[in-house]
Design an enzyme around this catalytic site. Sequence first.
Site, PDB file in Angstrom:
ATOM      1  N   ASP A   1      -3.751  -5.060   7.216  1.00 39.50           N
ATOM      2  CA  ASP A   1      -4.014  -6.159   6.288  1.00 39.50           C
ATOM      3  C   ASP A   1      -3.083  -7.317   6.667  1.00 39.50           C
ATOM      4  O   ASP A   1      -2.388  -7.261   7.698  1.00 39.50           O
ATOM      5  CB  ASP A   1      -3.869  -5.703   4.816  1.00 39.50           C
ATOM      6  N   HIS A   2      -3.031  -8.363   5.820  1.00 41.13           N
ATOM      7  CA  HIS A   2      -2.180  -9.528   6.130  1.00 41.13           C
ATOM      8  C   HIS A   2      -0.705  -9.142   6.217  1.00 41.13           C
ATOM      9  O   HIS A   2       0.031  -9.651   7.050  1.00 41.13           O
ATOM     10  CB  HIS A   2      -2.388 -10.623   5.077  1.00 41.13           C
TER      11      HIS A   2
ATOM     12  N   CYS B   1      -0.208  -1.522   6.612  1.00 38.94           N
ATOM     13  CA  CYS B   1      -0.180  -2.476   5.496  1.00 38.94           C
ATOM     14  C   CYS B   1       1.286  -2.665   5.118  1.00 38.94           C
ATOM     15  O   CYS B   1       2.176  -2.315   5.904  1.00 38.94           O
ATOM     16  CB  CYS B   1      -1.068  -2.031   4.329  1.00 38.94           C
ATOM     17  N   GLY B   2       1.580  -3.241   3.967  1.00 35.92           N
ATOM     18  CA  GLY B   2       2.971  -3.521   3.607  1.00 35.92           C
ATOM     19  C   GLY B   2       3.813  -2.258   3.558  1.00 35.92           C
ATOM     20  O   GLY B   2       4.872  -2.161   4.174  1.00 35.92           O
ATOM     21  N   THR B   3       3.339  -1.284   2.800  1.00 41.80           N
ATOM     22  CA  THR B   3       4.057  -0.010   2.686  1.00 41.80           C
ATOM     23  C   THR B   3       3.438   1.092   3.519  1.00 41.80           C
ATOM     24  O   THR B   3       4.066   2.135   3.730  1.00 41.80           O
ATOM     25  CB  THR B   3       4.026   0.473   1.227  1.00 41.80           C
ATOM     26  N   GLY B   4       2.183   0.924   3.905  1.00 47.01           N
ATOM     27  CA  GLY B   4       1.427   2.002   4.570  1.00 47.01           C
ATOM     28  C   GLY B   4       0.746   2.912   3.561  1.00 47.01           C
ATOM     29  O   GLY B   4      -0.044   3.781   3.927  1.00 47.01           O
ATOM     30  N   ILE B   5       1.038   2.697   2.280  1.00 51.09           N
ATOM     31  CA  ILE B   5       0.526   3.619   1.254  1.00 51.09           C
ATOM     32  C   ILE B   5      -0.959   3.362   0.967  1.00 51.09           C
ATOM     33  O   ILE B   5      -1.794   4.267   1.086  1.00 51.09           O
ATOM     34  CB  ILE B   5       1.362   3.517  -0.041  1.00 51.09           C
ATOM     35  N   GLY B   6      -1.282   2.131   0.600  1.00 50.39           N
ATOM     36  CA  GLY B   6      -2.668   1.833   0.217  1.00 50.39           C
ATOM     37  C   GLY B   6      -3.655   2.100   1.342  1.00 50.39           C
ATOM     38  O   GLY B   6      -4.731   2.681   1.135  1.00 50.39           O
TER      39      GLY B   6
ATOM     40  N   HIS C   1       1.616  19.752  13.638  1.00 50.39           N
ATOM     41  CA  HIS C   1       1.250  20.663  12.540  1.00 50.39           C
ATOM     42  C   HIS C   1      -0.027  20.245  11.812  1.00 50.39           C
ATOM     43  O   HIS C   1      -0.784  21.102  11.368  1.00 50.39           O
ATOM     44  CB  HIS C   1       2.390  20.748  11.518  1.00 50.39           C
TER      45      HIS C   1
ATOM     46  N   ARG D   1      -1.351  28.993  13.841  1.00 54.67           N
ATOM     47  CA  ARG D   1      -1.364  29.079  12.376  1.00 54.67           C
ATOM     48  C   ARG D   1      -1.691  27.733  11.725  1.00 54.67           C
ATOM     49  O   ARG D   1      -2.190  27.664  10.606  1.00 54.67           O
ATOM     50  CB  ARG D   1      -0.048  29.630  11.844  1.00 54.67           C
ATOM     51  N   HIS D   2      -1.393  26.660  12.455  1.00 53.34           N
ATOM     52  CA  HIS D   2      -1.655  25.330  11.903  1.00 53.34           C
ATOM     53  C   HIS D   2      -3.151  25.027  11.838  1.00 53.34           C
ATOM     54  O   HIS D   2      -3.580  24.246  11.000  1.00 53.34           O
ATOM     55  CB  HIS D   2      -0.919  24.269  12.719  1.00 53.34           C
TER      56      HIS D   2
END
Length: 152
Positions: free
Chosen positions: A7-8, A65-70, A98, A132-133
């Site tokens: 994003d911006h 993005c700003g935080t990477g969260i959204g 993993h 296992r992963h």
Amino acid sequence: MLAIASDHAGFDLKTEIIKHLKEIDVPFEDLGTCDCTTSVDYNDFGQKVAEAVAAGTHERGIIICGTGIGISITANKVPGIRAALCTDPYMARMSREHNDANVLALGARVLGVGLAVDIVDTWLNASFLGGRHQRRVDKFQAVEKKYSIKNT
Ligand code: RB5
């Protein structure tokens, strides 16, 4: 081929990462956004990369993005996407080894350029360990299947 978008708020970091991808000869496609002054919704760019990776036109993706969260929340709504928000190289390596992460999410307002580039390099060079992963990665798909809504 890698798909990359932001994003911006992530635009300047995306520009730096693209510069680095060129230096290390990693092929990529830039899916936007095109500047840091026009406010856009991170959802649209997370979705673009996630759909490209899910469709198989691009092997992996990087979203910023700003935080990477959204942008990571958005990408993870697309079936088949395992987007990992990483803030250090250890997380980046683990997300590949993993979790078989096929999309890397970064927070431009959280990371400096040097650290972000290290995270990208580590993520690009790490491989899924299987074993296992694999069973646990398969369970991501089982959850998707359980809650999938048929678009008919
Ligand atoms: C944009 O201001 C900001 O909300 C976005 O880049 C991101 O941080 C959202 O998760």
